[in-house]
Write a protein that holds these residues in place. Structure first.
Motif, PDB file in Angstrom:
ATOM      1  N   LEU A 198      -5.061  17.311   6.322  1.00 52.05           N
ATOM      2  CA  LEU A 198      -4.302  16.926   5.149  1.00 52.05           C
ATOM      3  C   LEU A 198      -2.818  17.197   5.348  1.00 52.05           C
ATOM      4  O   LEU A 198      -2.429  18.239   5.871  1.00 52.05           O
ATOM      5  CB  LEU A 198      -4.789  17.696   3.909  1.00 52.05           C
ATOM      6  N   VAL A 199      -1.995  16.260   4.895  1.00 52.24           N
ATOM      7  CA  VAL A 199      -0.553  16.479   4.931  1.00 52.24           C
ATOM      8  C   VAL A 199      -0.185  17.213   3.651  1.00 52.24           C
ATOM      9  O   VAL A 199      -0.505  16.762   2.561  1.00 52.24           O
ATOM     10  CB  VAL A 199       0.212  15.151   5.017  1.00 52.24           C
ATOM     11  N   SER A 200       0.488  18.332   3.807  1.00 45.57           N
ATOM     12  CA  SER A 200       0.859  19.126   2.644  1.00 45.57           C
ATOM     13  C   SER A 200       1.786  18.338   1.743  1.00 45.57           C
ATOM     14  O   SER A 200       2.799  17.797   2.202  1.00 45.57           O
ATOM     15  CB  SER A 200       1.549  20.423   3.083  1.00 45.57           C
ATOM     16  N   PRO A 201       1.503  18.222   0.444  1.00 44.43           N
ATOM     17  CA  PRO A 201       2.377  17.474  -0.455  1.00 44.43           C
ATOM     18  C   PRO A 201       3.759  18.100  -0.599  1.00 44.43           C
ATOM     19  O   PRO A 201       4.703  17.454  -1.025  1.00 44.43           O
ATOM     20  CB  PRO A 201       1.624  17.486  -1.774  1.00 44.43           C
ATOM     21  N   GLY A 226       0.800  -1.211   0.000  1.00 46.59           N
ATOM     22  CA  GLY A 226       0.000   0.000   0.000  1.00 46.59           C
ATOM     23  C   GLY A 226       0.839   1.270   0.000  1.00 46.59           C
ATOM     24  O   GLY A 226       2.068   1.242  -0.095  1.00 46.59           O
ATOM     25  N   TYR A 227       0.163   2.384   0.142  1.00 45.51           N
ATOM     26  CA  TYR A 227       0.821   3.693   0.109  1.00 45.51           C
ATOM     27  C   TYR A 227       1.280   4.154   1.487  1.00 45.51           C
ATOM     28  O   TYR A 227       1.914   5.198   1.604  1.00 45.51           O
ATOM     29  CB  TYR A 227      -0.127   4.739  -0.486  1.00 45.51           C
ATOM     30  N   SER A 246     -11.606  16.275  -1.425  1.00 47.09           N
ATOM     31  CA  SER A 246     -10.492  16.508  -0.501  1.00 47.09           C
ATOM     32  C   SER A 246     -10.571  15.659   0.765  1.00 47.09           C
ATOM     33  O   SER A 246      -9.809  15.874   1.698  1.00 47.09           O
ATOM     34  CB  SER A 246     -10.452  17.990  -0.099  1.00 47.09           C
ATOM     35  N   ASN A 247     -11.493  14.698   0.810  1.00 48.54           N
ATOM     36  CA  ASN A 247     -11.646  13.863   1.996  1.00 48.54           C
ATOM     37  C   ASN A 247     -10.338  13.179   2.367  1.00 48.54           C
ATOM     38  O   ASN A 247      -9.604  12.698   1.504  1.00 48.54           O
ATOM     39  CB  ASN A 247     -12.716  12.796   1.761  1.00 48.54           C
ATOM     40  N   ALA A 248     -10.079  13.107   3.691  1.00 53.71           N
ATOM     41  CA  ALA A 248      -8.861  12.466   4.174  1.00 53.71           C
ATOM     42  C   ALA A 248      -9.025  10.967   4.359  1.00 53.71           C
ATOM     43  O   ALA A 248      -8.098  10.282   4.762  1.00 53.71           O
ATOM     44  CB  ALA A 248      -8.414  13.111   5.495  1.00 53.71           C
ATOM     45  N   ALA A 295      -4.738  10.700   3.243  1.00 56.76           N
ATOM     46  CA  ALA A 295      -4.820  12.120   3.618  1.00 56.76           C
ATOM     47  C   ALA A 295      -3.986  13.006   2.698  1.00 56.76           C
ATOM     48  O   ALA A 295      -4.267  14.196   2.553  1.00 56.76           O
ATOM     49  CB  ALA A 295      -4.378  12.319   5.066  1.00 56.76           C
ATOM     50  N   TRP A 296      -2.948  12.452   2.080  1.00 55.72           N
ATOM     51  CA  TRP A 296      -2.106  13.265   1.194  1.00 55.72           C
ATOM     52  C   TRP A 296      -2.131  12.759  -0.252  1.00 55.72           C
ATOM     53  O   TRP A 296      -1.288  13.152  -1.072  1.00 55.72           O
ATOM     54  CB  TRP A 296      -0.667  13.330   1.704  1.00 55.72           C
TER      55      TRP A 296
END
Length: 455
Positions: free
Chosen positions: A447-450, A300-301, A315-317, A307-308
């Motif tokens: 959200l974690v900022s990309p 997985g990621y 925009s759902n986390a 969240a990111w």
């Protein structure tokens, strides 16, 4: 005696936290100067787990849950795969924050199991019933007062406007699918039989609110769960269960038609009657997950990675589906492990319902757990702080039939895991990597900022 006092105090703290984090959340959050209800609830959950672990660690003779080897193996595989996934993901720090939060929930499971083993399962279930009654009465009183206020000001009641203390109606619905089945306990326990009519009225009130908040998924989850449980129950229990369930549902529909549709129309001249037919963006989120799973199929990621995730349709986390969330974030290995484990446990639990010895508290608890698991496929049950904790508590109460003595080493392990996991989760609060999101994951800024560097 000291152990029973410790267990009673711990459960009282849990009950107080559920009330403070729901019905009185708005007032208390302002009082303690925490602007976000979601953050306030996360703080409450961490605090009550840590406090109850400290209280119980001081007791001498305690009995904890006796886990089957398959359960121990499944949890070990999940955490090992989760750690490997977190290390390899784009934001390892946030992956381990998510795992630390899961560790806290495991501690909560042990604490609730210890309390239930100390006080006895029937006693805890009776206390759980009276907590549900108290919550339902206070909630329906708040709901009625808000409805009265709308009628007096000639304002149409919307799905958000008649509830308070919840970030949105879906979080309320997540708790309702777990609490409503507990009101069936008077139909299953002889000692609570005099309160059957009160339970029917309170259940009807919850059905009315679920109709008013357009909780289609909650209705569906409850109906599927009661259908499965009744199929495996003994004929006498099945008849009682289905009669009470559908009587309360019919009464709830009548209350909804009267107080939410007819009364506002009579006073205001119009109503907000409508029936949603769309998926509220869920279909798009699920398709996004399914399209991206093959890219990182095995691991997985990373935990909390949705969240990111880039390019999401919303925009759902979280994707509003527990199974797809685990597949996307932890990969196929962790998902298959959990799937086989949970399915085997549910099959065993359903088969036990055919035994007379398991036709009392187990029926209501299993119905609550299954309702939550079904609703988790349509909502963020495994993401929201209080719904996470409520589900874990119910699983612990159900599982508490088997127990084993806790040694001093076990107490130290629980204390160390609680301390370490709490510190890890709290360290992420108000982190600079977070940015605002209407549907948060760990904190309100979800959200974690990309563009943020991994910590």
């Amino acid at each position: 005696m000291f152990s029973k006092s410790s267990a009673s105090l711990s459960l009282a703290l849990y009950a107080a936290v559920f009330l403070a984090g729901t019905l009185f959340a708005s007032s208390i959050a302002r009082l303690v100067n925490i602007g976000s209800l979601f953050d306030f609830k996360r703080f409450l959950v961490i605090t009550v787990i840590a406090c109850s672990a400290f209280i119980l660690s001081s007791a001498r003779h305690l009995r904890g849950p006796q886990l089957a080897p398959s359960s121990v193996a499944a949890l070990l595989v999940f955490f090992i795969v989760g750690c490997a996934s977190a290390v390899s993901c784009a934001h390892p720090y946030w992956g381990f924050v998510e795992l630390a939060n899961i560790g806290l929930l495991v501690v909560a499971f042990f604490i609730c199991s210890i309390c239930c083993n100390t006080l006895s399962k029937p006693a805890v279930c009776r206390a759980l019933y009276w907590f549900t009654v108290l919550f339902s009465l206070l909630f329906l009183l708040q709901f009625s007062l808000k409805l009265l206020q709308h009628l007096m000001t000639a304002t149409k009641p919307g799905i958000f406007s008649l509830i308070s203390g919840f970030d949105n109606p879906r979080i309320l619905n997540q708790l309702q699918v777990m609490l409503l089945p507990l009101l069936l306990l008077p139909f299953l326990l002889l000692s609570l039989r005099p309160f059957q009519r009160m339970s029917l009225l309170l259940m009807a009130g919850h059905w009315m609110v679920m109709m008013q908040t357009e909780a289609r998924g909650a209705w569906l989850s409850l109906m599927i769960a009661v259908g499965l449980v009744s199929c495996f129950s003994l004929p006498a229990v099945r008849a009682v269960l289905l009669r009470a369930f559908f009587q309360s549902m019919l009464l709830g529909l009548i209350l909804w038609a009267l107080f939410i549709i007819a009364l506002p129309y009579w006073v205001i001249g119009e109503t907000n009657l409508r029936f949603r037919t769309g998926s509220s963006g869920r279909t798009e989120l699920w398709l996004y997950v399914l399209n991206h799973i093959p890219e990182k199929f095995w691991l997985g990621y990373g935990p909390m990675s949705f969240a990111w995730a880039d390019g999401k349709p919303l925009s759902n986390a979280h994707p509003h589906n527990a199974s797809l969330q685990i597949l996307y974030e932890y990969g196929f290995l962790a998902f298959l492990t959990l799937l086989l484990w949970v399915c085997s446990l549910l099959v065993t639990a359903l088969k036990k319902l055919r035994s007379v010895a398991h036709q009392t508290t187990d029926t209501a608890l299993l119905l609550s757990i299954m309702s939550a698991l079904f609703y988790a496929q349509l909502s963020g049950v495994i993401v929201m702080p209080l719904t996470q904790l409520m589900l874990v508590c119910l699983i612990a109460f159900y599982h508490s039939s088997s127990s084993s003595p806790l040694t001093q080493r076990h107490k130290w392990m629980i204390a160390l895991v609680t301390l370490g996991a709490s510190a890890m989760v709290l360290s992420s609060y108000d982190n600079q990597q977070l940015k605002s999101n209407k549907v948060p994951r760990m904190w309100q800024q979800g959200l974690v900022s990309p563009l943020a560097q991994t910590r």
